[in-house]
Design an enzyme around this catalytic site. Structure first.
Site, PDB file in Angstrom:
ATOM      1  N   HIS A  10       1.099  -1.343  -0.043  1.00 34.99           N
ATOM      2  CA  HIS A  10       0.206   0.213   0.459  1.00 34.99           C
ATOM      3  C   HIS A  10       0.687   0.763   0.280  1.00 34.99           C
ATOM      4  O   HIS A  10       1.305   1.607   1.142  1.00 34.99           O
ATOM      5  CB  HIS A  10      -1.348  -0.050   1.457  1.00 34.99           C
ATOM      6  N   HIS A  52      -0.966  11.209  -2.086  1.00 33.91           N
ATOM      7  CA  HIS A  52      -2.264  10.323  -1.618  1.00 33.91           C
ATOM      8  C   HIS A  52      -3.511  12.069  -1.537  1.00 33.91           C
ATOM      9  O   HIS A  52      -4.229  11.783  -1.627  1.00 33.91           O
ATOM     10  CB  HIS A  52      -1.858   9.422  -0.118  1.00 33.91           C
TER      11      HIS A  52
HETATM   12  O1  G3P Z   1      -6.148   1.853  -3.070  1.00 29.16           O
HETATM   13  C1  G3P Z   1      -6.749   1.150  -1.936  1.00 29.16           C
HETATM   14  C2  G3P Z   1      -6.660   2.282  -0.540  1.00 29.16           C
HETATM   15  O2  G3P Z   1      -5.309   3.060  -1.175  1.00 29.16           O
HETATM   16  C3  G3P Z   1      -7.731   3.208  -1.103  1.00 29.16           C
HETATM   17  O3  G3P Z   1      -7.721   4.166  -0.238  1.00 29.16           O
HETATM   18  O4  G3P Z   1      -7.519   6.521   0.823  1.00 29.16           O
HETATM   19  O5  G3P Z   1      -5.404   4.628   0.916  1.00 29.16           O
HETATM   20  O6  G3P Z   1      -5.929   6.039  -0.962  1.00 29.16           O
HETATM   21  P1  G3P Z   1      -6.385   5.082   0.213  1.00 29.16           P
HETATM   22 MG    MG Z   2      -4.580   4.631  -2.477  1.00 31.49          MG
END
Ligand code: G3P
Ligand code: MG
Length: 250
Positions: A10, A52
């Site tokens: 992630h 992000h």
């Molecule tokens: O793509 C999964 C996750 O990254 C979605 O939430 O806020 O971490 O981008 P966020």
């Molecule tokens: Mg994401």
């Protein structure tokens, strides 16, 4: 159907390195991750950059909305010092640099289209342009919370798999999934139950969950038939699950 690895890092290995940076992608690869997830948005002058948030404060030494700064200004920011001194000077990556890095590391990406504050169609157009001109495109799975972005990507790059990104599963998910022509469901693991997971898995839909850093929870999700877990800590999860622990689909 796209072969999504069972563990996806992630924003890179974001527990060990500053999220959404080339350093975090390299650490993910060094820990054995085959894919990373990352977030792409637009600078004020319509260049694709990875970050992000819709503002700069949390993950850089800049201030204000991303979409108010030109690419050159964003590239001059420090996107690593907030995380640790070791990463001071790390830059906000361009999509171009990210594609190239992943390609040469033999890795793939779940590229999340994040239009927070910019026009989703404009962002998709720039992503498509970048993917078309790049000679070093790794395996890509697009995803987005933004239905306009999903629809645009499906229409203009129909061969590129595209996940439907959700916080919760709508009641009529099957009809909406078919309407969007998506290739996977990406959902917050907290919104999933064994029953809803079984419904998705039994329909033959690849099921990707975010964000799981706990080994026992990952084990439970895999036992429900989840295809892939997105984690900040790929080293820990790959240590526990060097291979997919259960069949992806029943
Ligand atoms: O793509 C999964 C996750 O990254 C979605 O939430 O806020 O971490 O981008 P966020
Ligand atoms: Mg994401």
């Amino acid at each position: 159907m796209i072969d999504i690895p069972h563990i996806v890092a992630h924003r890179g290995a974001s527990i060990e390195a500053p999220e959404n940076t080339i350093a975090a992608f390299r650490v993910a690869g060094a820990r054995g991750a085959k894919w990373i997830e990352c977030d792409v948005t637009l600078s004020a002058d319509d260049k694709c950059v990875l970050i992000h948030d819709d503002t700069l404060e949390r993950t850089t030494n800049g201030t204000g909305p991303i979409h108010h700064s030109d690419f050159d200004a964003l590239r001059n920011l420090d996107a690593g010092g907030w995380f640790s001194d070791i990463y001071k000077g790390e830059r906000i990556p361009s999509l171009k640099d990210t594609l190239e890095t992943l390609y040469f590391m033999d890795m793939g990406a779940n590229l999340e289209i994040k239009p927070s504050g910019c026009d989703p169609v404009r962002l998709c157009e720039e992503v498509i342009k970048e993917l078309r001109i790049s000679k070093t495109v790794p395996p890509i799975l697009i995803s987005s919370f933004d239905d306009t972005a999903v629809a645009h990507m499906r229409k203009h790059m129909p061969d590129l798999p595209c996940g439907w990104l959700l916080e919760t599963l709508p009641k009529n998910w099957k009809a909406e999934y078919a309407r969007l022509g998506a290739s996977a469901i990406h959902i917050d693991h907290k919104a999933l139950t064994p029953v809803s997971a079984a419904e998705i898995v039994d329909a033959g839909v690849p099921l990707v969950c975010y964000t799981i850093n706990d080994v026992e929870r990952a084990k439970e999700l895999f036992s429900w038939g989840v295809t892939s877990v997105i984690t900040d800590d790929p080293a820990k999860l790959l240590m526990a699950f060097p291979r997919r622990p259960f069949a992806a689909h029943r």
